[in-house]
Design an enzyme around this catalytic site. Structure first.
Site, PDB file in Angstrom:
ATOM      1  N   GLU A  76       1.224  12.471  91.118  1.00 42.31           N
ATOM      2  CA  GLU A  76       1.392  11.585  92.257  1.00 42.31           C
ATOM      3  C   GLU A  76       0.334  10.489  92.320  1.00 42.31           C
ATOM      4  OE1 GLU A  76       1.554  13.531  96.025  1.00 42.31           O
ATOM      5  OE2 GLU A  76       2.479  11.793  96.979  1.00 42.31           O
ATOM      6  N   ASP A  77      -0.896  10.839  92.016  1.00 48.15           N
ATOM      7  CA  ASP A  77      -1.996   9.903  92.307  1.00 48.15           C
ATOM      8  C   ASP A  77      -2.649   9.254  91.098  1.00 48.15           C
ATOM      9  OD1 ASP A  77      -1.621  10.358  94.949  1.00 48.15           O
ATOM     10  OD2 ASP A  77      -3.183  11.880  95.129  1.00 48.15           O
TER      11      ASP A  77
END
Ligand code: MN
Length: 713
Positions: A76-77
């Site tokens: 996600e990051d």
């Protein structure tokens, strides 16, 4: 910041035989890809996955889970792709991390309290691996622990969501320490004033309070000891959040709450529990209305215990729970038997096994010994009968498994269902037969001029969709009889030099409608279409009732009489319409047993043809209508047959005898003899149905020299 070595040590403690390399590798990888990212606290981002991994180690999870915890935010990051993660750490870890990523993408922010249960179920249904949920809980716990770095409104939203969704999930999975910590932090952020009041009072009274707990424990142990009851007595402060809940539910001020401590007695057997209860009540006066026997009547989630409130040694209220060790285990692990006990259905054994397993997973590490079994067991489908999907506004709809966009459309609104022409799932067009999956965001495309299809009945799964589609079809059929009735009236009125459309709007027509006992003009016309009244009956109302009336009437009566004699062509019903005027096609002469189709004529009701009759095949499909045979009719139906034979003396008599011995009447006969000594007979006979006809044909075939017998037309 927690150190990776501490984590590895903790995991090693519970998983002595496991290869822990993967944790080190995950740590190094995570540190590299998160490098340069910073948390709101100012700490390097890596502190977050590290703390999450630490919590997972505290939960006594395996090395794979802890490694996945270290990697839970990389897809996600960071720039890391799922493929890359899979190559580095294998399918198992990729599956878990993808699961966590998927959950964090759920459009939560619009969640409302009434949706909480659906959201919880959705979360669990989406996490097909229980470790995904456990990582999500650890993730949430660390985010709650560092909530103070966020702005006020964000803290409140996150706290409410934690109370609505995550704390109850932790409770059901039996991870009570996480539940309690989540609740305390959320409570502090949502109701700071109440929280600090409780905190200051409890710290002020701390010494006194602990002395009190010790004294009461002493009294209870002594009393049980005298009766030779082996037991364990626990005394504790209630959690702030549970005290707060009590204030709310009983509408009390904090100063009015006395029992901020609670006691529990754990014994070996159920009889011991009741015995202990008797002893307690002899020692301290019970408040009768507060007594609850959950041993005799367990709660739906299988929770068992005796609850009593007594007036304690200093005249104060005191809550005491009494239970066996077995009950303690169930209560603590929450054995989400709660879930297996679904809507009063008996407990699903597999499901309760799953939860027992989760409980073990959380409490012990024994089950990790067999990796194959482990992998099999962490893959779960907690709600095999349901799917949970989102509206574009983030509202959750729960539907039966294999439900389609049509079911979804009807669950929103009947109009949405009736006008549904297509659907987008997660932004992509899908077929209306698409099977919805948990987590799908579903958008329905509607169009005013697009009717529901009968076809939908073959794939919809909800009762609502099914009944609404049927209802729509029924209304359609009424509209069809109105069209039919209108055409019949038009034609009949024209014959009498009357204009039906003009008269329809007239005041007199209003009276006619009333005369026949209908509510609206439309009803009147529909009933002509249904065949309940004839156009002539209406026309009569418009003709002068003068001296000539008598003659006119008798003429009309004759006409009506003829129509009536013609009309009851029984044997067939038009589907969905009662008593419609029915005639049979002269071309194909259907008999019961034939596949048939109706045709709405202009002005003369419905003509029934055989399904493959060339004449019906030529008609326009909008005028075709479903018809079916009535089973028990006494009527006989004409049918044409053709016989090909060599000629001989007495042939016709033999054929006729074989026809009439089957009780079929001959109503017409023709024959044609040719030069080569063959003869063709054409008979019109009446039969009951196709079976009857078959019998006749096969008997005629038996006649000497007959070559071929068949039905024609
Ligand atoms: Mn995270």
């Amino acid at each position: 910041m927690i150190r990776i070595n501490d984590i590895v040590e903790r995991v090693a403690e519970h998983n002595p035989d496991e290869n822990l390399d993967i944790i080190d590798r995950a740590y190094i990888y995570s540190a590299r890809v998160h490098d340069g990212q910073v948390r709101l606290s100012g700490e390097p981002y890596l502190s977050h996955p590290l703390e999450v991994a630490g919590i997972l180690a505290d939960m006594k999870l395996d090395a794979q889970s802890v490694a996945a915890g270290l990697l839970h935010d990389v897809i996600e990051d960071t720039h890391v792709t799922p493929e890359e993660l899979g190559d580095m750490f294998g399918k198992e870890i990729l599956h878990i991390v993808s699961g966590v990523t998927k959950l964090s993408k759920l459009p939560f922010q619009t969640s409302q309290a009434r949706q909480a249960e659906s959201l919880r179920k959705m979360l669990l249904a989406m996490a097909d691996d229980i470790r995904v949920i456990l990582i999500k809980l650890a993730d949430r716990l660390h985010n709650m622990r560092t909530l103070q770095f966020h702005k006020d409104d964000k803290r409140k939203i996150t706290s409410q969501e934690t109370l609505d969704i995550y704390a109850p999930i932790a409770a059901r999975l039996g991870i009570y320490w996480i539940k309690q910590e989540l609740e305390e932090i959320a409570f502090m952020n949502l109701h700071y004033t109440e929280y600090s009041k409780m905190k200051s009072r409890i710290s002020k009274e701390k010494e006194e309070g602990e002395k009190y707990i010790k004294t009461v424990k002493g009294y209870i142990e002594k009393k049980m000891g005298e009766a030779n009851l082996k037991c364990m007595v626990l005394g504790r402060y209630k959690s702030f959040y549970s005290i707060y809940q009590k204030m709310i539910s009983q509408d009390l001020e904090f100063k009015d709450i006395y029992d901020i401590t609670a006691f529990r007695i754990i014994l070996d057997t159920i009889p011991h529990c009741y015995e202990a209860l008797g002893l307690l009540h002899a020692l301290w006066k019970p408040i009768d209305i507060k007594f609850k026997d959950y041993i005799g009547r367990p709660k739906p989630n299988m929770y068992q215990s005796l609850h009593t409130t007594v007036i304690g040694p200093y005249g104060e209220r005191m809550e005491i729970q009494i239970r066996t060790w077995e009950m303690e285990k169930v209560a603590k692990s929450g054995i989400a038997a709660h879930w297996s006990y679904k809507e009063g259905k008996p407990i699903d054994e597999d499901l309760s096994k799953t939860f027992t397993w989760i409980q073990n997973l959380v409490e012990e590490q024994e089950n990790f010994r067999d990796p194959a079994e482990f992998l099999e067991s962490v893959r779960i489908d907690l709600f095999p009968d349901e799917v949970y999907v989102f509206t574009p506004h983030g509202e959750i709809k729960s539907l039966p498994k294999m439900a389609t966009p049509v079911d979804f459309a009807y669950s929103i609104h009947t109009e949405v269902g009736n006008q549904c022409t297509g659907a987008k799932v997660n932004g992509r067009m899908v077929s209306l037969r698409y099977e919805l999956e948990t987590g799908d965001i579903v958008e329905i495309i509607t169009s005013k001029n697009h009717p529901p299809s009968k076809d939908w009945l073959t794939f919809v799964k909800t009762v609502k969709a099914r009944s609404r589609i049927r209802q729509w079809i029924k209304i359609q059929e009424k509209e069809r009889s109105i069209t039919l009735g209108r055409e019949m009236c038009d034609k009949a009125f024209r014959k009498h030099r009357l204009n039906f459309n003009t008269l329809l709007k007239s005041e007199e027509m209003g009276k006619v409608v009333e005369h026949f006992g209908f509510k609206t003009r439309e009803d009147l016309i529909a009933n002509v279409g249904y065949g309940k009244i004839t156009p002539l009956q209406i026309i009569r109302q418009f003709l002068p009732k003068s001296g000539a009336e008598k003659d006119d009437e008798s003429i009309f009566n004759k006409i009506i009489g003829r129509v009536r004699k013609k009309k009851p062509k029984g044997g067939v019903v038009v589907k969905g319409i009662d008593d419609v005027l029915v005639k049979f096609g002269k071309c194909c002469k259907p008999v019961p047993g034939d596949l048939i189709k109706g045709y709405i004529t202009r002005g003369f009701g419905v003509t029934v043809h055989r399904l493959h009759c060339v004449n019906i095949l030529k008609t326009s499909p909008e005028r075709q209508i479903e018809v079916e045979w009535i089973r028990d009719t006494a009527e006989k139906f004409p049918v044409k047959i053709h016989i090909h034979s060599y000629d001989r003396v007495g042939l016709l008599a033999d054929v006729a005898a074989n026809i009439s011995k089957n009780e079929a009447n001959i109503i017409n006969a023709n024959s044609k003899t040719s030069e080569n000594k063959t003869v063709e007979f054409f008979f019109t006979i009446t039969v009951e149905d196709t079976d009857h006809l078959e019998r006749v044909l096969s008997d005629v075939k038996k006649v000497k020299l007959v070559q071929e017998v068949k039905r024609i037309g």
